[in-house]
Write an enzyme that holds these catalytic residues in place. Structure first.
Site, short mmCIF file in Angstrom:
data_model
loop_
_atom_site.label_atom_id
_atom_site.label_comp_id
_atom_site.label_asym_id
_atom_site.label_seq_id
_atom_site.Cartn_x
_atom_site.Cartn_y
_atom_site.Cartn_z
N LYS A 10 9.49 12.45 3.67
CA LYS A 10 8.33 11.75 4.25
C LYS A 10 7.78 12.47 5.50
O LYS A 10 8.45 13.33 6.06
CB LYS A 10 8.72 10.30 4.58
CG LYS A 10 9.00 9.45 3.33
CD LYS A 10 9.10 7.98 3.72
CE LYS A 10 9.32 7.09 2.52
NZ LYS A 10 9.29 5.66 2.88
N TYR A 50 2.53 3.87 -4.69
CA TYR A 50 3.26 2.67 -4.25
C TYR A 50 2.68 1.40 -4.86
O TYR A 50 2.84 0.32 -4.30
CB TYR A 50 3.23 2.58 -2.73
CG TYR A 50 4.26 3.43 -2.02
CD1 TYR A 50 5.62 3.32 -2.31
CD2 TYR A 50 3.89 4.32 -1.02
CE1 TYR A 50 6.58 4.06 -1.65
CE2 TYR A 50 4.85 5.08 -0.34
CZ TYR A 50 6.18 4.94 -0.66
OH TYR A 50 7.14 5.67 0.01
N ASN A 113 11.20 6.19 7.28
CA ASN A 113 12.61 6.20 6.90
C ASN A 113 13.00 7.49 6.16
O ASN A 113 13.80 7.46 5.23
CB ASN A 113 12.98 4.93 6.11
CG ASN A 113 12.25 4.82 4.79
OD1 ASN A 113 11.34 5.62 4.52
ND2 ASN A 113 12.64 3.87 3.97
N HIS A 116 11.96 9.10 0.38
CA HIS A 116 11.79 8.13 -0.70
C HIS A 116 12.42 8.73 -1.94
O HIS A 116 12.34 9.93 -2.14
CB HIS A 116 10.30 7.87 -0.97
CG HIS A 116 10.07 7.14 -2.25
ND1 HIS A 116 10.09 5.77 -2.33
CD2 HIS A 116 9.86 7.60 -3.51
CE1 HIS A 116 9.91 5.42 -3.60
NE2 HIS A 116 9.75 6.51 -4.33
N GLU A 127 5.97 7.91 -10.58
CA GLU A 127 5.85 8.60 -9.29
C GLU A 127 5.71 10.11 -9.46
O GLU A 127 4.97 10.75 -8.72
CB GLU A 127 7.08 8.27 -8.42
CG GLU A 127 7.10 6.82 -7.99
CD GLU A 127 8.42 6.40 -7.36
OE1 GLU A 127 9.34 7.24 -7.23
OE2 GLU A 127 8.53 5.21 -7.00
P1 CMP Z 1 10.52 3.63 0.18
O1 CMP Z 1 11.83 3.96 -0.40
O2 CMP Z 1 9.52 4.72 0.32
O3 CMP Z 1 9.86 2.45 -0.68
C1 CMP Z 1 8.92 1.57 -0.16
C2 CMP Z 1 8.81 1.68 1.34
O4 CMP Z 1 8.24 0.58 1.98
C3 CMP Z 1 10.19 1.78 1.96
O5 CMP Z 1 10.76 3.02 1.64
C4 CMP Z 1 9.88 1.56 3.42
O6 CMP Z 1 9.47 2.74 4.07
C5 CMP Z 1 8.70 0.61 3.31
N1 CMP Z 1 9.06 -0.76 3.68
C6 CMP Z 1 9.91 -1.58 3.05
N2 CMP Z 1 9.96 -2.77 3.68
C7 CMP Z 1 9.11 -2.69 4.71
C8 CMP Z 1 8.73 -3.58 5.75
N3 CMP Z 1 9.23 -4.82 5.82
N4 CMP Z 1 7.84 -3.14 6.65
C9 CMP Z 1 7.33 -1.90 6.57
N5 CMP Z 1 7.67 -0.99 5.62
C10 CMP Z 1 8.54 -1.40 4.71
#
Ligand code: CMP
Length: 133
Positions: A10, A50, A113, A116, A127
Site C-alpha cells: 500500500k 474494493y 495498514n 492488502h 482483484e
Molecule cells: P484491506 O486488507 O486492504 O481490506 C480492506 C481495508 O479496509 C482494510 O485492509 C483496511 O485498510 C480498511 N479498513 C477496514 N476497517 C476499517 C475501518 N473501520 N476504518 C478504516 N479503514 C478500515
C-alpha cells in the site's frame, strides 16, 4: 496445492521504502513472483477493486487512501498461497497484528495498514483483474 494470490504493497509502505523488505519475505517463504507492477490507483479502479466494501462507513477513507500514492501489486504462486499469505500479513488492524506478521512488524495503522492480500479465490480473480487491467 499450488495456488496463486495477489498482494498490494500500500501507499504508506511504498512511501516508507518498505517494498523490498516486504516482497523478500514472500520470496524467502518460497513463493514465486509471477507478476509485479507499480502504479497509482485511479478513483474508479479503487472503487472497483474494493467493491465488496462499498456499503461500509469507511469506504471513502479506504479509496482515498489507496489512491493517495503509488502501490506495488504482485501475483505470487505457491502451496496454499491464499491462506498462507493472509497469515503472513497479519490482522487488519496493524496495531493488533501479531509481531512476526508483516503488519505486526511494520505498522500501527488501519487504513494505512501496509499491505492488502486477497482472502479467497473469488477475490483473487476480481482483484487481479482490476489491478492488472
Ligand atoms: P484491506 O486488507 O486492504 O481490506 C480492506 C481495508 O479496509 C482494510 O485492509 C483496511 O485498510 C480498511 N479498513 C477496514 N476497517 C476499517 C475501518 N473501520 N476504518 C478504516 N479503514 C478500515
Amino acid at each position: 496445492m499450488t495456488e496463486k494470490t495477489l498482494f498490494i504493497v500500500k501507499p504508506d509502505a511504498v512511501a516508507r521504502n518498505l517494498v523490498g523488505k516486504i516482497i523478500s519475505r514472500f520470496e524467502r517463504k518460497g513463493f514465486k513472483i509471477l507478476k509485479l507492477k507499480m502504479f497509482t490507483f485511479t478513483q474508479e479502479q479503487a472503487e472497483k477493486f474494493y467493491d465488496v466494501h462499498k456499503d461500509k462507513p469507511f469506504f471513502g477513507e479506504l479509496t482515498s487512501f489507496i489512491t493517495s500514492g503509488p502501490v506495488v501489486a504482485t501475483i505470487i504462486e505457491g502451496n496454499n498461497a491464499i491462506a498462507t499469505t493472509r497469515i503472513m500479513i497479519g490482522a487488519t488492524k496493524s496495531f493488533e497484528a501479531e509481531p512476526g506478521s508483516i503488519r505486526g512488524d511494520f505498522g500501527l495503522g488501519l487504513s494505512d495498514n501496509i499491505i492488502h492480500a486477497s482472502d479467497s479465490q473469488e477475490s483473487f480473480d476480481h482483484e487481479s483483474r482490476v489491478a492488472f487491467e
